[in-house]
Design an enzyme around this catalytic site. Structure first.
Site, PDB file in Angstrom:
ATOM      1  N   PRO A   2       0.815  -1.217   0.000  1.00  0.00           N
ATOM      2  CA  PRO A   2       0.000   0.000   0.000  1.00  0.00           C
ATOM      3  C   PRO A   2       0.851   1.271   0.000  1.00  0.00           C
ATOM      4  CG  PRO A   2      -0.584  -1.454   1.823  1.00  0.00           C
ATOM      5  CD  PRO A   2       0.664  -1.994   1.214  1.00  0.00           C
ATOM      6  N   GLU A   3       0.508   2.211  -0.881  1.00  0.00           N
ATOM      7  CA  GLU A   3       1.139   3.526  -0.914  1.00  0.00           C
ATOM      8  C   GLU A   3       0.053   4.569  -0.612  1.00  0.00           C
ATOM      9  OE1 GLU A   3       3.577   4.039  -4.467  1.00  0.00           O
ATOM     10  OE2 GLU A   3       3.909   1.884  -4.580  1.00  0.00           O
ATOM     11  N   LYS A  60       2.158   7.180   4.458  1.00  0.00           N
ATOM     12  CA  LYS A  60       1.539   5.856   4.478  1.00  0.00           C
ATOM     13  C   LYS A  60       1.005   5.481   5.869  1.00  0.00           C
ATOM     14  CE  LYS A  60       4.943   4.584   0.954  1.00  0.00           C
ATOM     15  NZ  LYS A  60       6.069   3.695   0.643  1.00  0.00           N
ATOM     16  N   HIS A  94      -4.247 -14.769   9.976  1.00  0.00           N
ATOM     17  CA  HIS A  94      -3.343 -13.613  10.124  1.00  0.00           C
ATOM     18  C   HIS A  94      -4.050 -12.358  10.624  1.00  0.00           C
ATOM     19  CE1 HIS A  94      -0.603 -16.203   7.966  1.00  0.00           C
ATOM     20  NE2 HIS A  94      -1.401 -16.213   6.912  1.00  0.00           N
ATOM     21  N   ARG A 153      20.608  15.685  -3.538  1.00  0.00           N
ATOM     22  CA  ARG A 153      20.793  14.224  -3.545  1.00  0.00           C
ATOM     23  C   ARG A 153      21.575  13.839  -4.805  1.00  0.00           C
ATOM     24  NH1 ARG A 153      17.317  11.239  -0.481  1.00  0.00           N
ATOM     25  NH2 ARG A 153      18.585   9.546  -1.257  1.00  0.00           N
ATOM     26  N   ARG A 265      15.463  -1.167  -5.668  1.00  0.00           N
ATOM     27  CA  ARG A 265      14.069  -1.055  -6.095  1.00  0.00           C
ATOM     28  C   ARG A 265      13.949  -1.421  -7.562  1.00  0.00           C
ATOM     29  NH1 ARG A 265      10.818   1.935  -2.915  1.00  0.00           N
ATOM     30  NH2 ARG A 265      11.827   3.129  -1.277  1.00  0.00           N
TER      31      ARG A 265
END
Ligand SMILES: [Zn+2]
Length: 275
Positions: A2-3, A60, A94, A153, A265
């Site tokens: 999930p994002e 999130k 679960h 970055r 990724r």
């Protein structure tokens, strides 16, 4: 996994279904799910008798405001699901936390891989989330701020910076790839190499992709790790242009989508229309 759009869909539904609902019972059956507290009774005691007054989201993370002022923080991580069910609904494997409401319904936290977690925090801005950057949907940084985040970055790829929760909160593997495709920028490029006009396109794509995905109630992939609080899949996977579409044609130019792995990724892009 999930994002932001998936978590926003859960937040929206929890707001519609649980505001005003009073918690009368709490079961926490897996120590990893409540690992910040550890003891099930220490987790349960402050929740009993409380009522949800609002559901917020930061990146999130889901934030359930309680009437005594505390916040129930829910992080779905890899495979966590929140379901709202009747008490007599069949028990799913679960299921690690169950909050029983006065009206007989239940909030169930289901998480096969147990990376997700729930914890209680004091006050509206949990210190545990202080390291997270501004929300990509609610408070997207300005183009100037984004340019400086990309410029500093130096060696990181565009996708790596987009997925860095400390820079912008909420974007992960799926939407990082889709945003770069809409912006016509290769996700593998060094973030510092983007021209201002390209950073501007990335910023606009963040808003347009996330908005479309929220309206489609998120993306559910073949692994079925994301479903909404009713157990239903989202619809945005039908609109993915590049994510998990390696070797399929680009919907914009027809070239075969490529896949690579960058900084751990998976990255998908079109070599024809992304520069
Ligand atoms: Zn293309």
């Amino acid at each position: 996994v999930p994002e932001l759009p998936e978590v926003e869909t859960v937040r929206h539904d929890l707001s519609a279904l649980t505001i005003g609902a009073r918690i009368v019972s709490v079961q926490a059956s897996h120590p990893r799910t409540i690992r910040r507290v550890g003891d099930p009774e220490r987790f349960a005691a402050p929740l009993r008798g409380e009522t949800f007054t609002a559901w917020r989201r930061h990146g999130k993370y889901l934030l359930g405001d309680l009437d005594a002022g505390q916040v129930l923080v829910v992080h779905l991580r890899m495979s966590g699901q929140v379901l709202i069910t009747d008490a007599n609904a069949s028990h799913l494997a679960h299921t690690h936390v169950v909050l029983g409401f006065e009206d007989g319904r239940e909030f169930r936290f289901v998480d096969p891989r147990t990376f997700g977690e729930l914890f209680l925090s004091d006050g509206p801005s949990p210190a545990e989330l202080a390291h997270i950057g501004p929300d990509a949907y609610l408070s997207l940084p300005s183009a100037t701020e984004l340019r400086s985040a990309f410029a500093t970055r130096r060696n990181a790829a565009v996708k790596t910076v987009l997925c860095d929760q400390g820079v912008i909160a909420g974007i992960g593997n799926i939407y990082g790839d889709e945003i770069c495709h809409v912006a016509r920028v290769r996700p593998t490029r060094a973030a510092a190499s983007l021209r201002p006009v390209e950073v501007g396109r990335v910023r606009e794509a963040i808003t347009s992709v996330l908005t479309a995905a929220v309206h489609a109630r998120g993306s559910s992939l073949a692994d079925a790790q994301y479903v909404d609080v009713h157990g239903n899949a989202g619809g945005f996977q039908a609109h993915h242009a590049v994510y998990a579409r390696a070797n399929l044609p680009c919907p914009r130019c027809g070239r075969a989508i490529r896949r690579a792995v960058v900084a751990g990724r998976s990255v998908h892009w079109c070599p024809g229309c992304q520069r």
